[in-house]
Design a protein around this motif. Structure first.
Motif, PDB file in Angstrom:
ATOM      1  N   ILE A 170       0.863  -1.186   0.000  1.00 11.17           N
ATOM      2  CA  ILE A 170       0.000   0.000   0.000  1.00 11.17           C
ATOM      3  C   ILE A 170       0.896   1.232   0.000  1.00 11.17           C
ATOM      4  O   ILE A 170       1.789   1.348   0.845  1.00 11.17           O
ATOM      5  CB  ILE A 170      -0.922   0.009   1.225  1.00 11.17           C
ATOM      6  N   VAL A 171       0.673   2.137  -0.941  1.00 12.21           N
ATOM      7  CA  VAL A 171       1.555   3.283  -1.119  1.00 12.21           C
ATOM      8  C   VAL A 171       0.748   4.574  -1.088  1.00 12.21           C
ATOM      9  O   VAL A 171      -0.252   4.710  -1.800  1.00 12.21           O
ATOM     10  CB  VAL A 171       2.329   3.198  -2.458  1.00 12.21           C
ATOM     11  N   PHE A 172       1.213   5.517  -0.262  1.00 13.05           N
ATOM     12  CA  PHE A 172       0.654   6.862  -0.248  1.00 13.05           C
ATOM     13  C   PHE A 172       1.654   7.814  -0.907  1.00 13.05           C
ATOM     14  O   PHE A 172       2.852   7.766  -0.609  1.00 13.05           O
ATOM     15  CB  PHE A 172       0.382   7.331   1.179  1.00 13.05           C
ATOM     16  N   GLU A 173       1.153   8.660  -1.785  1.00 15.62           N
ATOM     17  CA  GLU A 173       1.999   9.660  -2.426  1.00 15.62           C
ATOM     18  C   GLU A 173       1.353  11.027  -2.241  1.00 15.62           C
ATOM     19  O   GLU A 173       0.122  11.154  -2.259  1.00 15.62           O
ATOM     20  CB  GLU A 173       2.170   9.349  -3.915  1.00 15.62           C
ATOM     21  N   PHE A 174       2.195  12.038  -2.069  1.00 18.62           N
ATOM     22  CA  PHE A 174       1.709  13.399  -1.871  1.00 18.62           C
ATOM     23  C   PHE A 174       2.107  14.228  -3.080  1.00 18.62           C
ATOM     24  O   PHE A 174       3.289  14.336  -3.419  1.00 18.62           O
ATOM     25  CB  PHE A 174       2.319  13.982  -0.594  1.00 18.62           C
TER      26      PHE A 174
END
Length: 297
Positions: free
Chosen positions: A275-279
């Motif tokens: 699971i990857v969060f990018e801003f």
């Protein structure tokens, strides 16, 4: 050829997911390729364990390393991000599912500093994982830091805050380093395996625990994630790192019920894999790898 390989792996997945996962992990097929995001947080699927990769510009932070059996998968994943050096490794507490992969990771990458708890000798785990972990730190002369409560670390444009509670070390879960990462207008809270006692201890400190993304403590165990703690965090997203059909039945239904009071975005590695969060400079987006597909939300 690609179609043939795809069909073979699809058949393997249908017949036996465990075999599929072992093949996928050993070959690195589950590694997300590098992105152009200035700030990203990767919750790497290490089954019943924790491992989070944080990329902040040209600086790299790794929080926990998963168990030793998944270290090759973690190495493939990190290398897929074009990383050769890890600036900071934060080890929440010395249980094998959090530090077991460190030995092989330290052999594969240059590690500049390790942040960990200073555990009294009488409380350290009496197992080969911990012994080898200490040995590789000494052999490679890695800088070791023991953060104090509310100690801050600036990493490019991000601020890391460590919350280390004075605890009864007979329960190493409650000795977990809690790490908050603030980046521009977004925040992440990593809780290790803290249980309800540690949650109460940090609540009385009256600090700002509010976070956009909560790494749920202790793999979704019912011993953690009390209503009082969640009310302080008010998470917009919850991430649970746990194994498929694990013997602990994590996450528990009670924990999911409590989390659901705050968000409908409860993301689990046993269901979604990495699971990857990018801003993007304005808002967070997350994506996940479910077998062969990356899904954007």
């Amino acid at each position: 050829i690609f179609i043939g390989i795809f069909i073979v792996f699809s058949i393997i997945f249908i017949l036996n997911k465990d075999i599929y996962n072992k093949i996928a992990i050993s070959t690195g097929l589950k590694s997300k390729p590098a992105s152009n995001a200035e700030f990203s947080v990767h919750f790497i699927d290490v089954a019943q364990g924790d491992c989070s990769l944080i990329i902040i510009g040209d600086k790299i932070v790794l929080i926990d390393t998963g168990d030793a059996v998944y270290s090759q998968k973690v190495i493939y994943y990190i290398k897929a991000q074009n990383i050769n050096t890890i600036d900071y490794v934060i080890l929440s507490h010395p249980h094998a599912d959090h530090i077991g992969g460190f030995i092989n990771i330290a052999k594969a990458f240059k590690i500049k500093s390790v942040y960990m708890r200073d555990i009294p000798d009488k409380n350290v785990p009496e197992d080969v994982d911990y012994y080898n972990f200490i040995k590789v730190i000494k052999d490679k002369n890695i800088n070791v830091c023991y953060p104090e409560f509310e100690e801050k670390l600036s990493v490019n444009n991000a601020e890391l805050i460590f919350y280390t509670l004075p605890v009864d070390y007979d329960n190493l879960n409650n000795a977990s380093i809690i790490t908050k990462i603030n980046y521009q207008n977004t925040s992440f809270l990593f809780t290790g395996d803290i249980e309800k006692k540690a949650e109460k201890d940090i609540i009385v400190k009256n600090i700002d625990l509010k976070a956009d993304v909560l790494k749920v403590a202790h793999h979704g165990s019912n011993t953690s994630s009390s209503d009082e703690f969640l009310e302080r965090v008010k998470p917009g997203y919850c991430v649970i790192s746990c194994g498929v059909n694990n013997s602990f039945n994590h996450p528990t239904n009670n924990t999911i019920s409590r989390l659901s009071k705050y968000t409908s975005d409860i993301l689990r590695t046993d269901l979604l894999s990495d699971i990857v969060f990018e801003f993007d400079g304005n808002k967070l987006k997350y994506l996940f790898r479910k077998e062969w597909f990356i899904c954007y939300q």
